[in-house]
Design a protein around this motif. Structure first.
Motif, PDB file in Angstrom:
ATOM      1  N   LYS A   2       0.888  -1.183  -0.167  1.00  0.00           N
ATOM      2  CA  LYS A   2       0.188  -0.002   0.032  1.00  0.00           C
ATOM      3  C   LYS A   2       0.800   1.335   0.028  1.00  0.00           C
ATOM      4  O   LYS A   2       0.516   2.225  -0.895  1.00  0.00           O
ATOM      5  CB  LYS A   2      -0.903   0.042   1.357  1.00  0.00           C
ATOM      6  N   ALA A   5       2.270   2.159  -3.457  1.00  0.00           N
ATOM      7  CA  ALA A   5       1.067   2.543  -4.356  1.00  0.00           C
ATOM      8  C   ALA A   5       0.887   3.843  -4.047  1.00  0.00           C
ATOM      9  O   ALA A   5       0.647   4.745  -4.927  1.00  0.00           O
ATOM     10  CB  ALA A   5       0.173   1.644  -4.215  1.00  0.00           C
ATOM     11  N   SER A   6       0.743   4.177  -2.687  1.00  0.00           N
ATOM     12  CA  SER A   6       0.259   5.750  -2.375  1.00  0.00           C
ATOM     13  C   SER A   6       1.526   6.608  -2.717  1.00  0.00           C
ATOM     14  O   SER A   6       1.184   7.568  -2.894  1.00  0.00           O
ATOM     15  CB  SER A   6       0.017   5.559  -0.991  1.00  0.00           C
ATOM     16  N   HIS A  66       2.897   6.767  -5.013  1.00  0.00           N
ATOM     17  CA  HIS A  66       2.605   7.068  -6.688  1.00  0.00           C
ATOM     18  C   HIS A  66       1.232   7.414  -7.023  1.00  0.00           C
ATOM     19  O   HIS A  66       0.724   7.241  -8.261  1.00  0.00           O
ATOM     20  CB  HIS A  66       3.086   5.901  -7.701  1.00  0.00           C
ATOM     21  N   ALA A  86      -1.438   6.210  -6.033  1.00  0.00           N
ATOM     22  CA  ALA A  86      -2.469   4.912  -6.081  1.00  0.00           C
ATOM     23  C   ALA A  86      -3.100   4.663  -4.804  1.00  0.00           C
ATOM     24  O   ALA A  86      -2.230   4.308  -4.023  1.00  0.00           O
ATOM     25  CB  ALA A  86      -2.037   3.673  -7.002  1.00  0.00           C
ATOM     26  N   LYS A  87      -4.366   4.338  -4.744  1.00  0.00           N
ATOM     27  CA  LYS A  87      -4.780   3.971  -3.273  1.00  0.00           C
ATOM     28  C   LYS A  87      -5.175   2.463  -3.640  1.00  0.00           C
ATOM     29  O   LYS A  87      -6.100   2.000  -4.267  1.00  0.00           O
ATOM     30  CB  LYS A  87      -6.013   4.623  -3.207  1.00  0.00           C
ATOM     31  N   VAL A  88      -4.268   1.630  -3.155  1.00  0.00           N
ATOM     32  CA  VAL A  88      -4.350   0.134  -2.959  1.00  0.00           C
ATOM     33  C   VAL A  88      -5.036  -0.455  -1.750  1.00  0.00           C
ATOM     34  O   VAL A  88      -4.800   0.067  -0.556  1.00  0.00           O
ATOM     35  CB  VAL A  88      -2.967  -0.432  -3.113  1.00  0.00           C
ATOM     36  N   GLY A 145      -6.810  -1.753  -6.719  1.00  0.00           N
ATOM     37  CA  GLY A 145      -6.390  -0.514  -6.941  1.00  0.00           C
ATOM     38  C   GLY A 145      -4.989  -0.358  -7.718  1.00  0.00           C
ATOM     39  O   GLY A 145      -4.458   0.786  -7.971  1.00  0.00           O
ATOM     40  N   VAL A 146      -4.460  -1.327  -8.287  1.00  0.00           N
ATOM     41  CA  VAL A 146      -3.251  -1.323  -9.100  1.00  0.00           C
ATOM     42  C   VAL A 146      -3.652  -0.686 -10.338  1.00  0.00           C
ATOM     43  O   VAL A 146      -4.579  -0.763 -11.000  1.00  0.00           O
ATOM     44  CB  VAL A 146      -2.659  -2.810  -9.313  1.00  0.00           C
ATOM     45  N   PRO A 147      -2.493   0.368 -10.709  1.00  0.00           N
ATOM     46  CA  PRO A 147      -3.076   0.994 -12.020  1.00  0.00           C
ATOM     47  C   PRO A 147      -3.240   0.206 -13.045  1.00  0.00           C
ATOM     48  O   PRO A 147      -2.526  -0.728 -13.313  1.00  0.00           O
ATOM     49  CB  PRO A 147      -1.750   2.068 -12.110  1.00  0.00           C
ATOM     50  N   SER A 163       3.511   2.037 -15.505  1.00  0.00           N
ATOM     51  CA  SER A 163       3.400   2.433 -14.040  1.00  0.00           C
ATOM     52  C   SER A 163       4.502   2.087 -13.177  1.00  0.00           C
ATOM     53  O   SER A 163       5.142   1.080 -13.419  1.00  0.00           O
ATOM     54  CB  SER A 163       2.069   2.036 -13.380  1.00  0.00           C
ATOM     55  N   ILE A 186       4.830   1.829 -10.303  1.00  0.00           N
ATOM     56  CA  ILE A 186       4.405   1.075  -9.276  1.00  0.00           C
ATOM     57  C   ILE A 186       4.597  -0.265  -9.534  1.00  0.00           C
ATOM     58  O   ILE A 186       4.972  -0.987  -8.655  1.00  0.00           O
ATOM     59  CB  ILE A 186       2.945   1.409  -8.898  1.00  0.00           C
TER      60      ILE A 186
END
Length: 148
Positions: A89, A92-93, A95, A97-99, A118-120, A125, A127
């Motif tokens: 998490k 991801a955050s 970059h 993104a909210k996972v 929530g993975v782009p 990406s 991430i």
């Protein structure tokens, strides 16, 4: 489908097919970022995984139970990647993104089934590369887990 958020200190295990591993002289040394890429042609909305703490036992026993509970066919040359929920998490955050990582505890075939949401959708990406880098020392060859 009933879901429960998995605590940050817990882990999920993701199956890594051999064609998503990085090998040097036949030895797995890492995983490719594509392991964390959603398959748009299948309209995927999340990454499948197993909830590690769902099982009891030693580290090796839990990993083997993750292999055994997965409904996909898993080959001996494939790997299983252990991922800390909180670290995933955070990556991801960092970059944008909210996972979310959830346990679908009522899955009809796999009681440890979990989802990384929530993975782009963007295969370029950063991430994906960061998750692969994070997994660089947290993968286990299935053959070793099975004791074959």
């Amino acid at each position: 489908m009933a879901e429960r958020t998995i605590p940050d200190e817990h882990h999920v295990v993701r199956h890594c097919p051999k064609n998503r591993t990085i090998r040097e002289n036949g030895v797995v040394v890492g995983v490719m970022p594509q392991l964390f890429e959603l398959r748009l042609h299948r309209n995927e909305e999340y990454l499948s995984s197993c909830y590690y703490e769902h099982f009891a036992g030693t580290h090796e026993e839990r990993l083997k139970q993750c292999v055994d509970s997965t409904t996909r066919q898993i080959g001996d040359r494939d790997c299983m990647v252990l991922m800390n929920v909180g670290r995933t998490k955070t990556i991801a955050s960092g970059h944008g993104a909210k996972v979310r990582v959830v346990h679908q505890y009522d899955h009809p075939k796999n009681p440890s089934y979990s989802k990384i949401k929530g993975v782009p959708f963007d295969p370029s990406s950063a991430i994906l590369t960061l998750l692969a880098d994070e997994a660089s020392d947290k993968f286990y060859v299935v053959k070793d887990l099975r004791g074959s």
